[in-house]
Design a protein around this motif. Structure first.
Motif, PDB file in Angstrom:
ATOM      1  N   VAL A 188       0.840  -1.200   0.000  1.00 51.31           N
ATOM      2  CA  VAL A 188       0.000   0.000   0.000  1.00 51.31           C
ATOM      3  C   VAL A 188       0.877   1.252   0.000  1.00 51.31           C
ATOM      4  O   VAL A 188       0.615   2.227  -0.715  1.00 51.31           O
ATOM      5  N   LEU A 189       1.949   1.230   0.812  1.00 52.05           N
ATOM      6  CA  LEU A 189       2.839   2.393   0.899  1.00 52.05           C
ATOM      7  C   LEU A 189       3.596   2.634  -0.406  1.00 52.05           C
ATOM      8  O   LEU A 189       3.689   3.772  -0.884  1.00 52.05           O
ATOM      9  N   SER A 190       4.193   1.547  -0.975  1.00 56.77           N
ATOM     10  CA  SER A 190       4.945   1.697  -2.222  1.00 56.77           C
ATOM     11  C   SER A 190       5.131   0.333  -2.868  1.00 56.77           C
ATOM     12  O   SER A 190       6.011  -0.437  -2.463  1.00 56.77           O
ATOM     13  N   PRO A 191       4.315   0.011  -3.877  1.00 58.06           N
ATOM     14  CA  PRO A 191       4.397  -1.315  -4.509  1.00 58.06           C
ATOM     15  C   PRO A 191       5.783  -1.610  -5.090  1.00 58.06           C
ATOM     16  O   PRO A 191       6.303  -2.714  -4.928  1.00 58.06           O
ATOM     17  N   GLN A 192       6.416  -0.607  -5.766  1.00 64.67           N
ATOM     18  CA  GLN A 192       7.701  -0.873  -6.406  1.00 64.67           C
ATOM     19  C   GLN A 192       8.805  -1.138  -5.372  1.00 64.67           C
ATOM     20  O   GLN A 192       9.656  -2.017  -5.549  1.00 64.67           O
ATOM     21  N   LEU A 193       8.786  -0.385  -4.257  1.00 63.30           N
ATOM     22  CA  LEU A 193       9.783  -0.611  -3.224  1.00 63.30           C
ATOM     23  C   LEU A 193       9.533  -1.939  -2.501  1.00 63.30           C
ATOM     24  O   LEU A 193      10.479  -2.653  -2.130  1.00 63.30           O
ATOM     25  N   ALA A 194       8.259  -2.292  -2.325  1.00 64.05           N
ATOM     26  CA  ALA A 194       7.906  -3.560  -1.677  1.00 64.05           C
ATOM     27  C   ALA A 194       8.404  -4.744  -2.492  1.00 64.05           C
ATOM     28  O   ALA A 194       8.985  -5.697  -1.956  1.00 64.05           O
ATOM     29  N   ILE A 195       8.215  -4.676  -3.815  1.00 68.73           N
ATOM     30  CA  ILE A 195       8.665  -5.768  -4.689  1.00 68.73           C
ATOM     31  C   ILE A 195      10.188  -5.891  -4.634  1.00 68.73           C
ATOM     32  O   ILE A 195      10.739  -6.993  -4.553  1.00 68.73           O
ATOM     33  N   ALA A 196      10.867  -4.755  -4.636  1.00 70.97           N
ATOM     34  CA  ALA A 196      12.337  -4.778  -4.600  1.00 70.97           C
ATOM     35  C   ALA A 196      12.864  -5.376  -3.304  1.00 70.97           C
ATOM     36  O   ALA A 196      13.814  -6.172  -3.305  1.00 70.97           O
ATOM     37  N   VAL A 197      12.229  -4.995  -2.195  1.00 71.09           N
ATOM     38  CA  VAL A 197      12.699  -5.468  -0.895  1.00 71.09           C
ATOM     39  C   VAL A 197      12.396  -6.952  -0.689  1.00 71.09           C
ATOM     40  O   VAL A 197      13.187  -7.693  -0.107  1.00 71.09           O
ATOM     41  N   TYR A 295      17.639   1.567  -3.181  1.00 73.05           N
ATOM     42  CA  TYR A 295      16.503   1.847  -4.062  1.00 73.05           C
ATOM     43  C   TYR A 295      15.570   2.880  -3.444  1.00 73.05           C
ATOM     44  O   TYR A 295      14.992   3.715  -4.141  1.00 73.05           O
ATOM     45  N   GLY A 296      15.414   2.833  -2.100  1.00 71.62           N
ATOM     46  CA  GLY A 296      14.556   3.813  -1.427  1.00 71.62           C
ATOM     47  C   GLY A 296      15.096   5.220  -1.587  1.00 71.62           C
ATOM     48  O   GLY A 296      14.321   6.179  -1.799  1.00 71.62           O
ATOM     49  N   ALA A 297      16.421   5.382  -1.475  1.00 70.47           N
ATOM     50  CA  ALA A 297      17.028   6.713  -1.667  1.00 70.47           C
ATOM     51  C   ALA A 297      16.753   7.219  -3.076  1.00 70.47           C
ATOM     52  O   ALA A 297      16.465   8.412  -3.281  1.00 70.47           O
ATOM     53  N   HIS A 298      16.863   6.315  -4.063  1.00 73.55           N
ATOM     54  CA  HIS A 298      16.580   6.694  -5.450  1.00 73.55           C
ATOM     55  C   HIS A 298      15.129   7.167  -5.609  1.00 73.55           C
ATOM     56  O   HIS A 298      14.876   8.180  -6.291  1.00 73.55           O
ATOM     57  N   LEU A 299      14.174   6.491  -4.974  1.00 73.45           N
ATOM     58  CA  LEU A 299      12.762   6.883  -5.086  1.00 73.45           C
ATOM     59  C   LEU A 299      12.495   8.221  -4.393  1.00 73.45           C
ATOM     60  O   LEU A 299      11.660   9.010  -4.859  1.00 73.45           O
ATOM     61  N   ILE A 300      13.209   8.504  -3.275  1.00 75.66           N
ATOM     62  CA  ILE A 300      13.041   9.790  -2.585  1.00 75.66           C
ATOM     63  C   ILE A 300      13.590  10.920  -3.446  1.00 75.66           C
ATOM     64  O   ILE A 300      12.948  11.972  -3.624  1.00 75.66           O
ATOM     65  N   ILE A 301      14.785  10.693  -4.001  1.00 80.37           N
ATOM     66  CA  ILE A 301      15.422  11.726  -4.830  1.00 80.37           C
ATOM     67  C   ILE A 301      14.572  12.039  -6.055  1.00 80.37           C
ATOM     68  O   ILE A 301      14.444  13.188  -6.475  1.00 80.37           O
ATOM     69  N   ASP A 303      11.430  11.892  -6.150  1.00 83.35           N
ATOM     70  CA  ASP A 303      10.105  12.333  -5.664  1.00 83.35           C
ATOM     71  C   ASP A 303       8.985  11.314  -5.892  1.00 83.35           C
ATOM     72  O   ASP A 303       7.809  11.685  -6.035  1.00 83.35           O
ATOM     73  N   GLN A 304       9.334  10.025  -5.897  1.00 81.71           N
ATOM     74  CA  GLN A 304       8.294   8.994  -6.068  1.00 81.71           C
ATOM     75  C   GLN A 304       7.699   8.562  -4.722  1.00 81.71           C
ATOM     76  O   GLN A 304       6.585   8.057  -4.677  1.00 81.71           O
ATOM     77  N   ILE A 305       8.470   8.752  -3.629  1.00 85.48           N
ATOM     78  CA  ILE A 305       7.940   8.513  -2.282  1.00 85.48           C
ATOM     79  C   ILE A 305       8.427   9.626  -1.360  1.00 85.48           C
ATOM     80  O   ILE A 305       9.405  10.313  -1.656  1.00 85.48           O
ATOM     81  N   GLU A 306       7.703   9.782  -0.254  1.00 90.63           N
ATOM     82  CA  GLU A 306       8.097  10.789   0.724  1.00 90.63           C
ATOM     83  C   GLU A 306       9.034  10.166   1.767  1.00 90.63           C
ATOM     84  O   GLU A 306       9.131   8.932   1.899  1.00 90.63           O
ATOM     85  N   ILE A 307       9.689  11.046   2.547  1.00 95.67           N
ATOM     86  CA  ILE A 307      10.633  10.579   3.568  1.00 95.67           C
ATOM     87  C   ILE A 307       9.898   9.744   4.629  1.00 95.67           C
ATOM     88  O   ILE A 307      10.396   8.733   5.115  1.00 95.67           O
ATOM     89  N   GLY A 308       8.671  10.168   4.979  1.00 95.35           N
ATOM     90  CA  GLY A 308       7.888   9.433   5.975  1.00 95.35           C
ATOM     91  C   GLY A 308       7.600   8.016   5.532  1.00 95.35           C
ATOM     92  O   GLY A 308       7.627   7.077   6.339  1.00 95.35           O
ATOM     93  N   THR A 309       7.336   7.845   4.230  1.00 90.41           N
ATOM     94  CA  THR A 309       7.102   6.499   3.697  1.00 90.41           C
ATOM     95  C   THR A 309       8.359   5.646   3.830  1.00 90.41           C
ATOM     96  O   THR A 309       8.304   4.468   4.200  1.00 90.41           O
ATOM     97  N   PHE A 310       9.510   6.265   3.536  1.00 87.62           N
ATOM     98  CA  PHE A 310      10.791   5.555   3.672  1.00 87.62           C
ATOM     99  C   PHE A 310      11.027   5.127   5.123  1.00 87.62           C
ATOM    100  O   PHE A 310      11.460   4.003   5.386  1.00 87.62           O
ATOM    101  N   VAL A 311      10.737   6.065   6.059  1.00 86.35           N
ATOM    102  CA  VAL A 311      10.921   5.749   7.478  1.00 86.35           C
ATOM    103  C   VAL A 311       9.989   4.611   7.895  1.00 86.35           C
ATOM    104  O   VAL A 311      10.395   3.680   8.616  1.00 86.35           O
TER     105      VAL A 311
END
Length: 612
Positions: A188-197, A295-301, A303-311
């Motif tokens: 729900v938070l980030s499908p692309q980051l979830a798949i990568a992790v 990959y999370g840093a790349h998505l933040i840079i 602007d695909q996810i916010e810092i709160g989502t990363f945290v």
């Protein structure tokens, strides 16, 4: 211990195992038996309306709090309150999170309390069921197993299930809910980051699946080695006098060292294989963290996810591997539980060779007429104990069974008590086939006095009262007086309240035998079986016993098995057996006049006495 010495002595232990241990305890290759696991879980049913719901509710509260807090921190505290510098909202969120943690603490406290009570109750019930079932099994069951191997199943195997019931089951449910909740939230938070992790999961699942069969077999082997170790310890303690008499302490210690080494090796291998899972999970966690950061840093840079989502992702990723690691531990518990439950259910599924019919007769007014009608009996296919025996014993009659060792005397006594059923033919009492009687109804009317009588830990009074718990103290004392036991009891420091040690070791063989006579008399049986009952008694005591026997046998059908023929001269009927067949029968005078086998036996005993 050096590896060379361990290997040598383990080999020695294995040679002894071939001689001492039963082939019934063997590791077998089976798939994980979910049906059997569900059967094990049936022991939870009695508490499904009390302890179980409370523990599940407490577990869900704790799990929901743990899933909610990372979302609040990442999506609300960081992305809203901190991003907008809203101190009021931040203060409110801190109080809410503090309250949620307090709620989680209370939920955990009650979950642990209730689940531990539940686990203890289940273990209590399981051990009680196993013990009560084993007590009802036929002698054939105990003929094939050592006492030590039975003790292992009732004690060790049941104990090994304790961790499963006190932690495993509820943790399995909690960690499964936690894991599924985390996966859903991550997508729900980030499908692309979830798949990568989570890309590492299929590889991890494949490798862990490969370990299962190997680990399970190792835990099976642990249970078997513990059974063998316990069997040897039990046998060694009971036979310590024989060991010391033959100066075999060194040999026995070397044998124990071999068995102990086998047990150590089995534990070491099973623990090592089980330990693979933890580091493997940690390695997977490390890989997932590297993927998250890069990959999370790349998505933040971008602007695909916010810092709160990363945290929030970082929180959940740390939480994600924790239930996976615990699930690995729980799976190990399941493997141990499966190995133990297989052995427990093997006993619980064991059916008595001597079965009781549903409509069996409750026979209260037994007279004591016994009939063997063309009875054949074999302990196994290669050893026939009785060949078409037909005989009658009338109420109040004293019948003596004589013959060489292995002639079938004790087998006849065992069939009368229905410890075994005839292979062919029937055994009847008062015209009723024993198979039509309730076992308790039958055996309450029969008392057996053995040569090696068993005295339980407890007082003299309790041991005499064993066969009739409702007897009064006066009735106990009267029984002791009749058989001449009161004389030695009065000399004991505590009299009837004297505590005897295990197997009555503080008493002499003759004193133990007198107590067994008192126990038999107090039970007031209609049929009395004396199996070499006076063999351990000195001549002076035997004279007292012979007098007591006249009252003990009065009005009862008595079966006396004796090698000392002087004890059976007064018997109404003497049956001479040889290789499971009746050679001759009659009273002492008749058999002496016939000058057959009985005459030869009496003559040879007198010649032996003269030689002494």
């Amino acid at each position: 211990m050096s590896s060379h010495r361990s290997s040598r002595e383990t080999s020695k232990g294995n040679r002894h195992l071939k001689r001492f241990y039963y082939p019934l305890d063997q590791a077998v290759e089976k798939p994980f038996n979910w049906k059997q696991m569900l059967r094990l879980l049936n022991f939870i049913k009695p508490y499904s309306k009390t302890l179980v719901p409370g523990a599940i509710v407490a577990m869900f509260i704790t799990t929901m709090v743990r899933l909610l807090v990372p979302i609040l921190i990442g999506k609300v505290v960081i992305d809203v309150a901190i991003a907008n510098k809203d101190i009021t909202l931040l203060t409110q969120l801190v109080l809410v999170i503090g309250f949620l943690y307090l709620l989680s603490y209370l939920g955990n406290m009650f979950r642990i309390k209730w689940i531990n009570i539940l686990g203890q109750k289940i273990i209590h019930d399981l051990r009680w069921n196993l013990f009560s079932h084993v007590q009802r099994l036929s002698h054939n069951f105990f003929d094939k197993r050592s006492a030590g191997s039975i003790l292992v199943r009732i004690l060790n195997d049941v104990n090994s299930l304790q961790e499963l019931f006190t932690n495993g089951i509820i943790n399995l449910l909690m960690d499964t809910v936690m894991l599924l909740g985390i996966i859903v939230i991550l997508f729900v938070l980030s499908p692309q980051l979830a798949i990568a992790v989570l890309v590492i999961l299929p590889i991890m699942f494949y490798i862990s699946t490969k370990l299962r069969r190997n680990i399970r077999r190792s835990w099976q082997e642990v249970r078997i080695q513990k059974s063998r170790l316990n069997s040897h310890l039990n046998e060694s303690m009971q036979g310590i006098r024989i060991t010391q008499s033959f100066a075999q302490e060194k040999e026995n210690t070397e044998f124990f060292d071999g068995v102990n080494s086998d047990n150590f090796e089995a534990e070491r291998i099973a623990t090592k294989k089980s330990a693979y899972f933890g580091p493997f999970v940690e390695m997977s966690n490390a890989i997932g963290t590297v993927i998250l950061i890069s990959y999370g840093a790349h998505l933040i840079i971008s602007d695909q996810i916010e810092i709160g989502t990363f945290v929030s992702f970082a929180f959940f990723l740390g939480m994600f591997w924790e239930p996976i690691s615990r699930l690995g531990q729980i799976y190990n518990q399941l493997l141990v539980a499966m190995a133990s439950s297989e052995r427990i259910f093997e006993f619980l599924d064991e059916q008595p060779n001597v079965e009781e019919k549903e409509d069996a007769l409750e026979y209260a007014d037994m007279k004591g007429d016994i009939e063997f009608d063309h009875v054949k009996f074999s302990y196994d296919e290669d050893r026939i104990a009785l060949h078409e025996i037909s005989l009658k014993m009338t109420q109040g009659q004293t019948v003596a069974l004589v013959g060489h060792t292995g002639s079938g005397k004790s087998t006849i006594a065992n069939l009368i008590s229905r410890f075994y059923d005839p292979t062919e033919g029937s055994v009847k009492i008062d015209g009723y086939d024993l198979k039509d009687m309730k076992l308790d109804s039958l055996r309450k009317n029969i008392s057996v006095v053995l040569q090696d009588t068993f005295i339980f830990s407890g007082t003299i009074m309790e041991n005499i009262r064993f066969g009739r718990p409702e007897a009064t103290d006066e009735e106990v004392k009267d029984a002791a007086k009749v058989v001449g036991a009161e004389e030695f009891i009065s000399r004991l420091s505590g009299g009837y309240e004297t505590e005897v040690e295990e197997r009555g070791n503080i008493l002499s063989a003759g004193e133990r035998q007198l107590l067994s006579f008192a126990r038999a008399l107090l039970a007031n049986p209609r049929i009395l079986i004396l199996d070499e009952a006076t063999a351990s008694i000195d001549t002076e005591t035997e004279v007292k016993i012979q007098k007591a026997l006249k009252r003990l046998l009065k009005g009862r059908t008595a079966i006396m098995i004796a090698h000392r023929l002087s004890t059976i001269r007064e018997a109404d009927n003497i049956i001479v057996l040889e290789h499971g067949k009746i050679l001759e029968q009659g009273n002492h005078q008749q058999l002496m006049e016939a000058k057959g086998e009985y005459f030869d036996l009496v003559k040879s005993q007198f010649q032996m006495l003269d030689a002494l």
